[in-house]
Design a protein around this motif. Structure first.
Motif, PDB file in Angstrom:
ATOM      1  N   PHE A   1      -2.106   6.199  -9.441  1.00 29.34           N
ATOM      2  CA  PHE A   1      -2.872   5.997  -8.214  1.00 29.34           C
ATOM      3  C   PHE A   1      -3.563   7.284  -7.767  1.00 29.34           C
ATOM      4  O   PHE A   1      -4.487   7.244  -6.958  1.00 29.34           O
TER       5      PHE A   1
ATOM      6  N   LYS B   1     -12.701  -0.787  -9.325  1.00 29.73           N
ATOM      7  CA  LYS B   1     -11.525  -1.550  -9.746  1.00 29.73           C
ATOM      8  C   LYS B   1     -11.585  -2.010 -11.196  1.00 29.73           C
ATOM      9  O   LYS B   1     -10.587  -2.481 -11.735  1.00 29.73           O
TER      10      LYS B   1
ATOM     11  N   ILE C   1      -2.561  -1.631  -9.440  1.00 29.81           N
ATOM     12  CA  ILE C   1      -3.508  -0.846  -8.638  1.00 29.81           C
ATOM     13  C   ILE C   1      -4.775  -1.652  -8.340  1.00 29.81           C
ATOM     14  O   ILE C   1      -5.448  -1.416  -7.338  1.00 29.81           O
TER      15      ILE C   1
ATOM     16  N   ILE D   1       2.507   1.553  -3.645  1.00 33.88           N
ATOM     17  CA  ILE D   1       1.548   1.803  -4.718  1.00 33.88           C
ATOM     18  C   ILE D   1       1.180   3.278  -4.804  1.00 33.88           C
ATOM     19  O   ILE D   1       0.756   3.778  -5.850  1.00 33.88           O
ATOM     20  N   LYS D   2       1.344   4.009  -3.714  1.00 31.09           N
ATOM     21  CA  LYS D   2       1.030   5.442  -3.716  1.00 31.09           C
ATOM     22  C   LYS D   2       2.037   6.247  -4.528  1.00 31.09           C
ATOM     23  O   LYS D   2       1.776   7.403  -4.861  1.00 31.09           O
TER      24      LYS D   2
ATOM     25  N   LYS E   1       0.808  -1.215   0.000  1.00 30.27           N
ATOM     26  CA  LYS E   1       0.000   0.000   0.000  1.00 30.27           C
ATOM     27  C   LYS E   1       0.841   1.264   0.000  1.00 30.27           C
ATOM     28  O   LYS E   1       0.428   2.294  -0.534  1.00 30.27           O
TER      29      LYS E   1
ATOM     30  N   TYR F   1      -8.955  -1.466 -13.964  1.00 27.82           N
ATOM     31  CA  TYR F   1      -7.638  -2.094 -13.858  1.00 27.82           C
ATOM     32  C   TYR F   1      -7.719  -3.621 -13.950  1.00 27.82           C
ATOM     33  O   TYR F   1      -6.727  -4.301 -13.705  1.00 27.82           O
TER      34      TYR F   1
ATOM     35  N   LYS G   1       6.252   6.542 -11.980  1.00 25.41           N
ATOM     36  CA  LYS G   1       6.115   6.679 -10.534  1.00 25.41           C
ATOM     37  C   LYS G   1       7.205   7.586  -9.961  1.00 25.41           C
ATOM     38  O   LYS G   1       8.166   7.932 -10.660  1.00 25.41           O
TER      39      LYS G   1
ATOM     40  N   HIS H   1      -5.024  -2.882  -4.863  1.00 21.88           N
ATOM     41  CA  HIS H   1      -4.904  -1.898  -3.785  1.00 21.88           C
ATOM     42  C   HIS H   1      -5.968  -0.816  -3.853  1.00 21.88           C
ATOM     43  O   HIS H   1      -6.069  -0.017  -2.930  1.00 21.88           O
ATOM     44  N   LYS H   2      -6.739  -0.795  -4.919  1.00 21.71           N
ATOM     45  CA  LYS H   2      -7.765   0.236  -5.069  1.00 21.71           C
ATOM     46  C   LYS H   2      -8.895  -0.012  -4.089  1.00 21.71           C
ATOM     47  O   LYS H   2      -9.433  -1.124  -4.007  1.00 21.71           O
TER      48      LYS H   2
END
Length: 315
Positions: A113, A255, A244, A107-108, A104, A258, A308, A247-248
């Motif tokens: 995201f 979701k 994602i 992924i940010k 988590k 994705y 990212k 983790h969404k």
């Protein structure tokens, strides 16, 4: 006469009283076929699919009524068993992913995201790249493309009734970098299943499902293409769900953008709606021809195919 009627009523009442007080519960069970165990207490085998037992609803109702009459304490247990079984029967098929990518916190760091970034990028691509001659618009996704050399790339995917468009998009500068159109008429095979490696491969298992679109007519990939990591003549596309997806927050609607499974389902429907299409759809493992994969392991571990934040830099 009235005395006789009173005596008769008295006698009947006594008969009912004797039936309730003196008939043991064991005799009730013997009348039902020497039942030694209460059917309402019997649990279904754990290795049986709940859908197999779904046709026994009427039988369950009958045995529940019988158990509630003969065994008052069985009612609570029956309700508990029914409550425990209900969620299992209502859950839809979920395809496994044993190795959830990233966590988590990591992924940010993905630009995708951030709220509204993906929606804005997809809308821009639809407006700029799709034309009426491309067919009816069916859906859009942000997926992971897995290249011939087992490298993961972040891609926007647009689906119409005529083609699949794969778009490389810069989510930092918010602009299109490149795109490729693959027409559904050219597809001869679609494979949906687990991504696997050859038995002699040293690459760890992915434990991930994907979909592969092929148009090589069953012919092997030429060696000049296999040994060229920059080749643009690879006769197939392989997609998996974007990281994602795992983790969404929110339900499936949040979701779905994705989710590879949703893309594969809509692609299959689009193929089936084309009467002239000779494309075959298979549900089987997808073999990734990677045997050592040191370069791809490093590439995927550092998520080089995704935009990212990387420390003080973003790329």
């Amino acid at each position: 006469m009235s005395d006789l009627l009173d005596d008769d009523l008295e006698f009947r009442g006594g008969t009912l009283q004797l039936s309730a007080d003196h008939v043991p519960s064991e005799s009730v069970e013997n009348q039902q076929g020497n039942v030694s165990e209460n059917p309402a207490r019997r649990k279904p085998p754990s290795n049986v699919n709940p859908s197999v037992l779904s046709g026994a609803d009427s039988l369950t109702s009958s045995t529940s009524s019988f158990a509630a009459f003969c065994f008052p304490d069985a009612r609570n247990e029956e309700q508990m068993n029914a409550t425990a079984a209900t969620p299992t029967e209502s859950v839809k098929t979920v395809y496994p992913r044993y190795d959830v990518p990233f966590n988590k916190e990591n992924i940010k760091d993905f630009f995708t995201f951030r709220k509204g970034v993906v929606e804005t990028a997809i809308q821009e691509c639809i407006t700029a790249l799709l034309f009426p001659e491309d067919g009816e618009y069916l859906g859009s996704w942000l997926l992971t493309e897995i290249t011939l050399w087992d490298n993961e790339k972040e891609r926007i995917v647009l689906l119409t009734s005529r083609l699949v468009m794969t778009i490389k998009y810069d989510f930092i500068a918010m602009k299109q970098l490149d795109f490729k159109k693959t027409y559904l008429d050219d597809l001869d095979t679609i494979v949906i299943g687990e991504l696997v490696y050859p038995q002699s491969s040293l690459v760890p298992e992915r434990n991930l499902r994907g979909v592969r679109l092929m148009w090589n007519k069953g012919e092997p990939v030429p060696l000049k293409t296999v040994w060229n990591p920059f080749s643009q003549d690879v006769p197939f596309l392989t997609f998996a769900s974007h990281p994602i997806f795992w983790h969404k927050e929110g339900g499936l609607e949040e979701k779905v953008t994705y989710d590879m499974e949703t893309f594969a389902q809509k692609l299959q429907r689009a193929i089936e709606c084309m009467p002239s299409s000779a494309c075959c759809i298979h549900h089987s493992p997808i073999v990734i021809q990677s045997y050592v994969g040191l370069t791809s392991l490093l590439h995927n571990k550092t998520s080089m195919g995704f935009f990212k934040v990387r420390g003080k830099f973003s790329f």
